[in-house]
Design an enzyme around this catalytic site. Structure first.
Site, mmCIF file in Angstrom:
data_model
loop_
_atom_site.group_PDB
_atom_site.id
_atom_site.type_symbol
_atom_site.label_atom_id
_atom_site.label_comp_id
_atom_site.label_asym_id
_atom_site.label_seq_id
_atom_site.Cartn_x
_atom_site.Cartn_y
_atom_site.Cartn_z
ATOM 1 N N SER A 184 0.836 -1.204 0.000
ATOM 2 C CA SER A 184 0.000 0.000 0.000
ATOM 3 C C SER A 184 0.863 1.244 0.000
ATOM 4 O O SER A 184 1.974 1.248 0.554
ATOM 5 C CB SER A 184 -0.855 -0.022 1.269
ATOM 6 N N TYR B 209 -2.163 -1.214 10.872
ATOM 7 C CA TYR B 209 -2.414 -1.679 9.492
ATOM 8 C C TYR B 209 -1.230 -1.313 8.587
ATOM 9 O O TYR B 209 -0.676 -2.156 7.878
ATOM 10 C CB TYR B 209 -3.710 -1.062 8.937
ATOM 11 N N LYS C 109 1.881 -3.639 6.495
ATOM 12 C CA LYS C 109 2.306 -3.580 5.086
ATOM 13 C C LYS C 109 3.820 -3.377 4.997
ATOM 14 O O LYS C 109 4.489 -4.001 4.168
ATOM 15 C CB LYS C 109 1.547 -2.478 4.342
HETATM 16 C C1 UD1 Z 1 -6.354 4.342 3.604
HETATM 17 C C2 UD1 Z 1 -4.916 3.957 3.478
HETATM 18 C C3 UD1 Z 1 -4.743 2.848 2.501
HETATM 19 C C4 UD1 Z 1 -5.640 1.703 2.852
HETATM 20 C C5 UD1 Z 1 -7.051 2.184 2.844
HETATM 21 C C6 UD1 Z 1 -7.905 0.997 3.205
HETATM 22 C C7 UD1 Z 1 -3.296 5.755 3.729
HETATM 23 C C8 UD1 Z 1 -2.567 6.856 3.036
HETATM 24 N N1 UD1 Z 1 -4.135 5.081 2.967
HETATM 25 O O1 UD1 Z 1 -6.664 5.073 2.476
HETATM 26 O O2 UD1 Z 1 -3.419 2.389 2.530
HETATM 27 O O3 UD1 Z 1 -5.466 0.655 1.947
HETATM 28 O O4 UD1 Z 1 -7.192 3.231 3.797
HETATM 29 O O5 UD1 Z 1 -8.924 1.260 4.079
HETATM 30 O O6 UD1 Z 1 -3.120 5.465 4.873
HETATM 31 N N2 UD1 Z 1 -12.955 10.652 3.332
HETATM 32 C C9 UD1 Z 1 -13.964 11.536 3.623
HETATM 33 N N3 UD1 Z 1 -15.139 11.040 4.074
HETATM 34 C C10 UD1 Z 1 -15.357 9.701 4.267
HETATM 35 C C11 UD1 Z 1 -14.325 8.801 3.948
HETATM 36 C C12 UD1 Z 1 -13.124 9.314 3.496
HETATM 37 O O7 UD1 Z 1 -13.810 12.743 3.481
HETATM 38 O O8 UD1 Z 1 -16.456 9.328 4.713
HETATM 39 C C13 UD1 Z 1 -11.675 11.180 2.822
HETATM 40 C C14 UD1 Z 1 -10.499 10.815 3.690
HETATM 41 O O9 UD1 Z 1 -10.347 11.727 4.728
HETATM 42 C C15 UD1 Z 1 -9.370 10.826 2.655
HETATM 43 C C16 UD1 Z 1 -10.047 10.398 1.353
HETATM 44 O O10 UD1 Z 1 -11.443 10.615 1.562
HETATM 45 O O11 UD1 Z 1 -8.887 12.126 2.489
HETATM 46 C C17 UD1 Z 1 -9.828 8.931 1.038
HETATM 47 O O12 UD1 Z 1 -10.134 8.173 2.188
HETATM 48 P P1 UD1 Z 1 -10.250 6.589 2.188
HETATM 49 O O13 UD1 Z 1 -11.072 6.141 1.044
HETATM 50 O O14 UD1 Z 1 -10.654 6.149 3.556
HETATM 51 O O15 UD1 Z 1 -8.766 6.092 1.872
HETATM 52 P P2 UD1 Z 1 -7.379 6.490 2.563
HETATM 53 O O16 UD1 Z 1 -7.572 6.908 3.947
HETATM 54 O O17 UD1 Z 1 -6.664 7.389 1.633
#
Ligand code: UD1
Length: 339
Positions: free
Chosen positions: A127, A152, A156
């Protein structure tokens, strides 16, 4: 003769899409999954798409005896793709031992049995989380690791270290770790896709469930980041593009095209999109509204990350083909089929 590929976590989100691509490329596929975060019906969907239902074993990879029985029964496994793992960042903070056991014991079990039963190759789900918040963007494969933000993320990093050490000590074992950025979207048939259990943690399932009326409102975590619109930036990659990167990696190892026994690649598109851009693209391509509000940052989130994919493009001959619009339209098409 057909090469036999063992896919752990093969009924899961990325696993199921990869099984489809493997079958399409003429591989024989054996799936192991404990169904902790997926449904057995996925196998029927794979059959609908490809005309072939993979052989399936339901057990936990931490169960060494069951795993050994499977290696014995299957005999001539050519290569392994190891997806099976727990992946909820927040849960890993609360249950670190579960994550260390699930994600690492399973890997060690596989590697021990690979040695014993002469299975030479393994492709590992890593990841972009291994990079933490990098100082310089985009991240290349030589961007250093940061201290992991969560158990987590640690699994990795440690998983890659385990592979590196094993490939060094036992030259009969070769491995490729693929560092995924943010996998989203679904198969064009809308027969397989992401099936989060309960409330989704990830952005795109939350968007689709909000648009479908299953969730009332999407919280956008953080609007004061140092990014063009203040929301966090990620490199979203279509799950089918990601699946294809696995097939290419398996072939690279089978054909001994690898340059060292342990290789690792960034698998993203190279484009960073903010949370708001992602929501707006979803609304535009699908003609639906997403009810969202801006809220505080989510603890542990990084501000922005996106990949430099030139190494994967050159070495693997792989390139992401699908853009954000196709990711968002396929995710919505899939959501509408989920009961
Ligand atoms: C994270 C991990 C990734 C992991 C994945 C699996 C990091 C950089 N990435 O991805 O390695 O495989 O989780 O679960 O650690 N968001 C919102 N609202 C929501 C959900 C998300 O605003 O309800 C935003 C988050 O704050 C983030 C973006 O959307 O900025 C992506 O979030 P998400 O899809 O959870 O993935 P990551 O956190 O990037």
């Amino acid at each position: 003769m057909q090469k036999k590929i063992l896919v752990t976590g093969g009924t899961g989100y990325i696993g199921s899409h990869t099984v489809v691509e493997l079958i399409k490329e003429g591989f024989e596929v054996v799936v192991i999954d404990n169904l902790s975060n997926s449904k057995v019906e996925v196998l029927d969907k794979i059959e609908k798409i490809t005309g072939t239902k993979p052989v399936f074993y339901q057990f936990d990879l931490c169960d060494f005896e069951r795993l050994e029985a499977c290696f014995k029964k299957e005999g001539n496994i050519s290569s392994i793709i190891h997806f099976a793992a727990s992946k909820a960042v927040g849960e890993s903070v609360e249950k670190p031992l579960l994550y260390y056991r699930n994600n690492l014991q399973s890997l060690v079990n596989l590697l021990e049995l690979m040695r014993k039963y002469h299975v030479p190759d393994i492709v590992f789900s890593s990841s972009c989380t291994v990079y933490g918040q990098p100082d310089k963007l985009p991240v290349t494969e030589s961007t250093p690791y940061q201290i992991a933000e969560s158990p987590y993320g640690n699994t990795k990093q440690i998983g890659e270290e385990i592979l590196k050490d094993t490939c060094k000590a036992h030259s009969e074992i070769k491995s490729i770790a693929l560092r995924y950025f943010n996998p989203v979207g679904a198969h064009e048939s809308a027969l397989i896709g992401e099936l989060p259990l309960g409330t989704p943690n990830n952005l795109v399932p939350f968007i689709t469930q909000t648009a479908a009326g299953i969730r009332e409102q999407l919280s956008v975590f953080g609007s004061d980041y140092n990014t063009p619109d203040g929301t966090a930036v990620r490199d979203y990659i279509h799950v089918v593009d990601l699946a294809k990167a696995h097939v290419i990696s398996v072939k690279r190892l089978l054909e001994n095209l690898n340059k060292s026994n342990f290789e690792f690649f960034n698998i993203g598109t190279g484009n960073g999109y903010s949370v708001l851009q992602t929501i707006q693209t979803f609304e535009r391509v699908n003609g639906v509204k997403v009810n969202y509000k801006l809220v505080d940052r989510r603890p542990g989130d990084i501000e922005q990350i996106f990949a430099d994919t030139s190494f994967a493009n050159k070495e693997l001959g792989w390139k992401a083909e699908k853009g954000l619009e196709e990711m968002m339209s396929s995710a919505w098409k899939w959501q509408q089929t989920v009961k």
